[in-house]
Scaffold this active site. Structure first.
Site, PDB file in Angstrom:
ATOM      1  N   LYS A 134       0.853  -1.202   0.000  1.00 44.29           N
ATOM      2  CA  LYS A 134       0.000   0.000   0.000  1.00 44.29           C
ATOM      3  C   LYS A 134       0.883   1.243   0.000  1.00 44.29           C
ATOM      4  CE  LYS A 134      -3.651  -2.115   2.671  1.00 44.29           C
ATOM      5  NZ  LYS A 134      -3.971  -2.467   4.034  1.00 44.29           N
TER       6      LYS A 134
ATOM      7  N   GLN B 117      -4.531  -1.864  10.122  1.00 43.83           N
ATOM      8  CA  GLN B 117      -4.444  -3.173   9.469  1.00 43.83           C
ATOM      9  C   GLN B 117      -5.053  -4.268  10.361  1.00 43.83           C
ATOM     10  OE1 GLN B 117      -3.174  -3.918   6.272  1.00 43.83           O
ATOM     11  NE2 GLN B 117      -4.078  -5.905   6.760  1.00 43.83           N
TER      12      GLN B 117
ATOM     13  N   ASP C 202     -10.936   3.058   4.695  1.00 46.66           N
ATOM     14  CA  ASP C 202     -11.338   1.663   4.486  1.00 46.66           C
ATOM     15  C   ASP C 202     -12.862   1.546   4.421  1.00 46.66           C
ATOM     16  OD1 ASP C 202      -9.275  -0.164   4.111  1.00 46.66           O
ATOM     17  OD2 ASP C 202      -8.816  -0.325   6.253  1.00 46.66           O
TER      18      ASP C 202
END
Ligand code: NDP
Length: 282
Positions: free
Chosen positions: A50, A94, A117
């Protein structure tokens, strides 16, 4: 019939190039903060990927790598700091987190305007209500993009989704419903899954079972989207038995090279959208 391959890698590359061109015009750069707790090797690789992708298109991306023994309060404090830091436009924590930390509490703590997200309840609620301000989870957003590119208008199509997770199945169900599909969501308690899948114009599998979806689960001419990322004898494969199903479907995504690259592209697009909104451009 041999299916047309939906090339997510190529589509994602085009999207990333377009995004890089837009970012090049900005004097301040979009800033993504990634929080990683512990040393899970897969998570480490995801986050570095990412970061590389974000930096390649001119964004700032910092990974906050915390030790495995970090407490929930310490993590929540970092999230609060990032929430109030004006230079940070997007925050990703994460998953999975270590077992002693309540993931749901951490997701809820991320400021909704920085929740790139789209996993928090505020953005999930906006998506559920078909509100255009929703920050849409990256994987479902990428899937919708590929479906529209292949099929155009999705109105009236029967979409069957295998899996009901908060990161894929559920948000995708809302998104497809918002695009006028008739949606069926299936899971481990679904009775006679193959016969339900055979009714699908669009079949999306996100269950994490290697090559589970067989040719006789698929209607002639269906569009098959494979979200799964599994290992079969060490080799990466999807939930769909690609070699069989490509003989029956009209369109199909490969693994790798289908949904996966779109997820990162959409995450970075969400970060750019968050940046624009925080600078009152949109
Ligand atoms: P989860 O484990 O959170 O959810 C899996 C879902 O699939 C559950 O709802 C489960 O049902 C259902 N399921 C599992 N086995 C079966 C079965 N045999 N029949 C019917 N339903 C079943 O997974 P995720 O949603 O996080 O991920 C799913 C897959 O997608 C994984 O392979 C993951 O690696 C991949 N993935 C890929 C991404 C990408 O960018 N390409 C992004 C995110 C995920 P129940 O609720 O009843 O347990």
């Amino acid at each position: 019939m041999t299916a047309k391959i939906i090339d997510g890698k190529k589509t994602a590359e085009i999207l990333r190039t377009e995004l890089a061109q837009k970012i090049a015009l900005e004097t301040i750069k979009p800033y993504l903060a990634v929080v990683l707790v512990g040393d899970d090797p897969a998570s480490l690789i995801y986050d570095r990927n990412k970061q590389k992708a974000a930096q390649a298109m001119g964004m700032e991306c910092v990974i906050h790598h915390l030790p495995q023994e970090t407490t929930e309060d310490e993590l929540l404090n970092l999230v609060t700091e990032l929430n109030i830091d004006k230079k940070v436009n997007g925050i990703i924590v994460q998953m999975p987190l270590p077992k002693h930390i309540d993931s749901s509490a951490v997701i809820k703590a991320i400021a909704h305007e920085k929740d790139v997200d789209g996993f928090g309840p505020y953005n999930a609620g906006l998506l559920h209500e078909n509100d255009s301000q929703a920050m849409i989870a990256a994987t479902p957003k990428g899937i919708l993009y590929l479906l529209k590119q292949a099929l155009g208008d999705l109105s009236g199509k029967h979409a069957v989704i295998i899996g009901r997770s908060n990161i894929v199945g559920r948000p995708l169900a809302s998104l497809l419903l918002n695009n006028n599909c008739t949606v069926t969501v299936t899971h481990t308690k679904t009775v006679d899954l193959p016969s339900i899948c055979r009714q699908a114009d669009i079949l999306v599998s996100a269950c994490g079972q290697a090559k589970m979806v067989k040719k006789d689960w698929v209607k002639d001419g269906a569009t098959v989207i494979d979200v799964g990322m599994n290992r079969d004898g060490g080799k990466l494969c999807g939930d769909v038995d690609f070699d069989e199903v490509k003989e029956k479907a009209a369109y199909i995504t490969p693994v790798p090279g289908g949904v996966g690259p779109m997820t990162i592209a959409m995450l970075l697009d969400n970060t750019y959208q968050a940046f624009l909104r925080q600078h009152n451009v949109k």
